[in-house]
Motif scaffolding. Structure first.
Motif, short mmCIF file in Angstrom:
data_model
loop_
_atom_site.label_atom_id
_atom_site.label_comp_id
_atom_site.label_asym_id
_atom_site.label_seq_id
_atom_site.Cartn_x
_atom_site.Cartn_y
_atom_site.Cartn_z
N GLN A 1 0.84 -1.19 0.00
CA GLN A 1 0.00 0.00 0.00
C GLN A 1 0.88 1.25 0.00
OE1 GLN A 1 -3.11 -0.30 -0.43
NE2 GLN A 1 -3.91 -2.13 0.59
N LEU A 2 0.41 2.30 -0.64
CA LEU A 2 1.16 3.55 -0.68
C LEU A 2 1.12 4.24 0.67
CD1 LEU A 2 -0.19 4.91 -4.10
CD2 LEU A 2 2.04 3.86 -3.68
N ILE A 3 2.28 4.71 1.12
CA ILE A 3 2.35 5.51 2.36
C ILE A 3 3.14 6.77 2.06
CG2 ILE A 3 2.10 3.56 3.94
CD1 ILE A 3 5.13 3.63 4.34
N PHE B 1 1.32 8.85 6.82
CA PHE B 1 -0.09 8.54 6.65
C PHE B 1 -0.30 7.76 5.36
CE2 PHE B 1 0.48 12.41 4.27
CZ PHE B 1 -0.39 12.31 3.19
N SER B 2 -1.50 7.24 5.22
CA SER B 2 -1.87 6.49 4.03
C SER B 2 -3.36 6.62 3.81
CB SER B 2 -1.49 5.01 4.17
OG SER B 2 -1.94 4.27 3.05
N ASN B 3 -3.79 6.38 2.56
CA ASN B 3 -5.21 6.33 2.25
C ASN B 3 -5.74 4.90 2.30
OD1 ASN B 3 -5.36 9.17 1.72
ND2 ASN B 3 -4.33 8.78 -0.23
N LYS C 1 12.33 14.17 5.69
CA LYS C 1 12.46 13.88 4.26
C LYS C 1 12.78 12.41 3.97
CE LYS C 1 17.31 15.33 4.23
NZ LYS C 1 18.31 16.24 3.63
N LEU C 2 13.07 11.63 5.03
CA LEU C 2 13.37 10.22 4.85
C LEU C 2 12.33 9.38 5.56
CD1 LEU C 2 17.24 10.28 5.50
CD2 LEU C 2 16.09 10.14 3.28
N LEU C 3 11.81 8.37 4.88
CA LEU C 3 10.77 7.50 5.42
C LEU C 3 11.13 6.05 5.11
CD1 LEU C 3 7.92 6.68 6.44
CD2 LEU C 3 7.06 7.23 4.15
N CYS C 4 11.16 5.22 6.16
CA CYS C 4 11.42 3.80 5.96
C CYS C 4 10.46 2.98 6.81
CB CYS C 4 12.86 3.45 6.34
SG CYS C 4 13.26 1.70 6.11
N PRO C 5 9.60 2.16 6.19
CA PRO C 5 8.72 1.29 6.96
C PRO C 5 9.47 0.09 7.51
CG PRO C 5 8.28 1.07 4.62
CD PRO C 5 9.34 2.08 4.75
#
Length: 740
Positions: A109-111, A119-121, A137-141
């Motif tokens: 899913q897009l985050i 957040f996500s839809n 500016k950096l995001l890591c699940p």
């Protein structure tokens, strides 16, 4: 010496005239036409070069989204050979209107990351975790809805929908990845790698090195890209394993990704993936990518791979296809864009690969390229009895027929013809009696052997009387011209053309190791045998025996390929020019001529000898793994002439036949060999989809080309001829089941 020479001639005469020995071709190996993975590229160009792209991802619905310096973007339109573009993504305004600073996926899913939260839809929009880093500016699940975010200095670990840990990096962070194997985030700075465990969050130094560019977790390892290769880092010991790998297609690594168990690398010079044999499959040039500067690689929809470059996005499609389905694709390509007055033509004068911008152009070799396509359609008709194939045969055969009638020279085939005012060069063109047309003179031996090849195929295999008779009449017409003019093609001015020369005085003037002596002898004997086989006129049979018995043409054509090489210092300048290196156009002429040389041999003893010559030639060509040479050698039967390599060639040949600029000579993953007469540059030939597009007269060891997308070649001679030859010989079995 006199008696030895006489005895030799008597033995040769007996050999040539003997008809009692029967030669049986053994059974050929055959292969089922099973589906294989056909790759092709759909490109989406970035039209505004001031926009900086970061990464591209896709969700479980197949929705593709990109992050850029101008926010979210998406691909528009686009299909094979017809690139799309990248446009702002305003699909869902509540998302696109936010100050998005990073884009990723979690659980397909897009985050998103903005100045307030992750957040996500998806999940009914419930994922919304504030991070308190306005310039993040950096995001890591990670796992279990954990996320690590950073502004390059400050870090926030988000878990259970809140900030579970905060920290500060001693060095600016440029990338974050997560390893599921040990539930740990890894942070990359310019010269150091740090770890952050989810279970006991604390920043720990792991490894120091210069010139590191990117990292990617693979099982219990980190793959570390650098400006000059990559290496493995053991995350249990925090030590490098083995030497840095630098034998790569491009060594400046920009991104690494593991997708469905396959390791992909992006670099400053294209993308490549690690193969099971530890080699690399290379994707570069505009055949595959909008530009070679790769930024990110990720999993795309429907088994595709998304490769983002500084010039736009590639959707690398990977579709299950049979050779029969590929043949259908190429049949349409030829008919839609490559038929000019019945000729098999190139689409030229294109702008940057845009097939809608090109023009059909004439060629000095219209007769040869058309004969090869026409032979493919005749073989197709013989195998399938397709009405469509028969109509294609009729139309192209009429074009070949008109080559003889549009000029005033009896029995002389023009190179080409075109409407007056639309020819694209000057010297060889002549005015036809019809004021609407011009014809091209100076016809060469390339065209002549093409004529005899295809007319023999049609006369033997197309069971339609008027078509068969038309082909036989053309055989007789051309061969009569050659005999009448003392084994020359004689042009409008009463002079032999530069290359249409089979006269013994010309042929035997060459030293025995100069290739033209062998090729001209081989071709003319095949031509004469074809003429005799279908007309039963004794003059053709007598001429063939005369050339073989009294002028050494049998010895010439039987001379082993290993004896062909550079002319000696005392040879003529013409001979030296002709033997500067291996002539791949000669290869094409040889193999087209082998249909008549072997199939219509005047007796079985000759047939056995000619088989030896053909197999000897194939052995010399074997390193090129050219499907046409392998399939056509199958005419002689009795062995497996690398048919698996022929299938490899057919499967790996790209669907995109545009002459893009291609460069392989600076690769570090291929083994170069010393310069040689053969023109072989590397130990093993590269797959066709990594090489410049070229016809069969091109050296397949030629690594580079500067085509710049100015022409699209026809599959008629390049692909359809070896495919249908394989089908006709039973090497490729008919497809029994295909997908829709």
């Amino acid at each position: 010496m006199k008696y030895m020479l006489m005895a030799r001639r008597i033995c040769l005469f007996v050999l040539l005239m003997c008809t009692g020995l029967k030669v049986f071709a053994g059974a050929k190996q055959s292969f089922n036409d099973v589906p294989f993975t056909q790759e092709y590229s759909i490109k989406y160009n970035l039209e505004d070069s001031t926009i900086l792209l970061t990464n591209a991802v896709a969700d479980r619905n197949g929705y593709i989204q990109l992050f850029s310096s101008e926010g979210l973007m998406m691909p528009k339109a686009g299909q094979l050979l017809f690139p799309g573009s990248l446009v702002p993504d305003n699909h869902y305004k509540p998302t696109s209107d936010k100050k998005i600073s990073a884009l990723s996926t979690y659980d397909n899913q897009l985050i998103y990351l903005d100045d307030q939260a992750v957040f996500s839809n998806a999940w009914a929009g419930r994922l919304f975790v504030k991070h308190e880093l306005p310039t993040a500016k950096l995001l890591c699940p990670g796992s279990d809805f954990t996320f690590l975010v950073s502004d390059g200095k400050e870090l926030r670990l988000l878990a259970d929908s809140k900030i579970s840990w905060s920290g500060t990096s001693k060095e600016p962070v440029k990338q974050i990845v997560f390893s599921e194997a040990n539930e740990t985030f890894y942070l990359l700075s310019d010269k150091q790698i740090f770890s952050l465990s989810v279970t006991s969050p604390k920043i720990k130094p792991v490894f120091k090195a210069d010139e590191m560019t990117c990292i990617a977790p693979v099982e219990t390892m980190l793959l570390v890209g650098t400006q000059n290769g990559y290496f493995k880092l053991n995350t249990a010991t925090n030590k490098q394993e083995g030497l840095i790998q630098q034998n790569l297609p491009s060594t400046h690594i920009t991104t690494i990704a593991e997708i469905d168990g396959t390791i992909w690398f992006g670099a400053a010079g294209g993308a490549f993936r690690l193969e099971e044999d530890c080699g690399f499959k290379y994707y570069a040039s505009k055949r595959w990518l909008p530009s070679d500067q790769v930024l990110s690689i990720s999993k795309g929809p429907e088994n595709s791979i998304l490769i983002l470059t500084s010039g736009g996005l590639t959707k690398l499609c990977r579709e299950e296809m049979t050779l029969a389905e590929k043949a259908d694709f190429f049949e349409k390509q030829v008919r839609e864009r490559h038929i000019r007055n019945g000729f098999n033509a190139t689409l030229g004068r294109m702008t940057d690969g845009d097939v809608t911008s090109g023009n059909l152009v004439d060629s000095d070799n219209d007769g040869l390229w058309t004969s090869m396509y026409l032979a493919a359609e005749a073989l197709r008709y013989s195998v399938t009895h397709s009405d469509d194939a028969l109509q294609n045969v009729r139309e192209s055969l009429d074009a070949m027929d008109r080559l003889f009638t549009i000029n005033p020279v009896p029995g002389f085939p023009s190179r080409s013809f075109e409407r007056r005012g639309y020819k694209y060069d000057s010297e060889p063109w002549r005015r036809a009696d019809d004021p609407e047309w011009d014809w091209k003179s100076t016809t060469s031996s390339d065209e002549a052997i093409g004529h005899f090849f295809v007319y023999g195929v049609i006369a033997e295999l197309v069971d339609v009387p008027e078509v068969k008779n038309q082909a036989i009449a053309l055989i007789d017409t051309l061969m009569s011209h050659v005999l009448k003019n003392d084994y020359y093609l004689v042009d409008w001015n009463g002079e032999p053309t530069l290359w249409g020369r089979w006269n013994p005085e010309y042929v035997n003037n060459f030293p025995i190791n100069v290739g033209d002596r062998k090729i001209n002898s081989s071709n003319i004997i095949g031509m004469l045998q074809t003429a005799y086989h279908f007309t039963r006129k004794e003059k053709y049979k007598e001429a063939a025996f005369n050339l073989m018995q009294n002028h050494g043409y049998y010895e010439n054509l039987m001379r082993p390929m290993k004896e062909i090489g550079y002319a000696s210092e005392d040879a003529s300048d013409w001979a030296k020019m002709l033997s500067e290196g291996w002539n791949h156009s000669d290869d094409e002429m040889y193999f087209c001529g082998y249909w008549g040389l072997y199939r219509y041999a005047l007796n079985d003893t000759l047939k056995a000898s000619f088989k030896e010559a053909i197999v000897d030639h194939w052995e010399a060509e074997r390193p090129e793994k050219d499907a046409l040479w392998n399939m056509m050698t199958g005419l002689v039967g009795g062995a497996d002439y690398d048919y698996e390599e022929a299938l490899w060639f057919l499967e790996k040949y790209p669907l995109d036949l545009i002459d893009w600029s291609v460069k392989n000579s600076d690769r570090k993953d291929i083994d170069f060999i010393p310069e040689n007469f053969r023109g072989q540059t590397i130990e093993s030939v590269l797959p066709p989809d990594e090489l410049p597009i070229g016809r069969h007269n091109r050296n397949r060891f030629m690594l580079d080309d500067g085509g710049r997308g100015r022409a699209e070649f026809s599959a008629g001679d390049i692909w359809l001829l070896p495919y249908w030859m394989g089908r006709y010989l039973g090497i490729i079995k008919e497809t029994t089941t295909t997908k829709k």
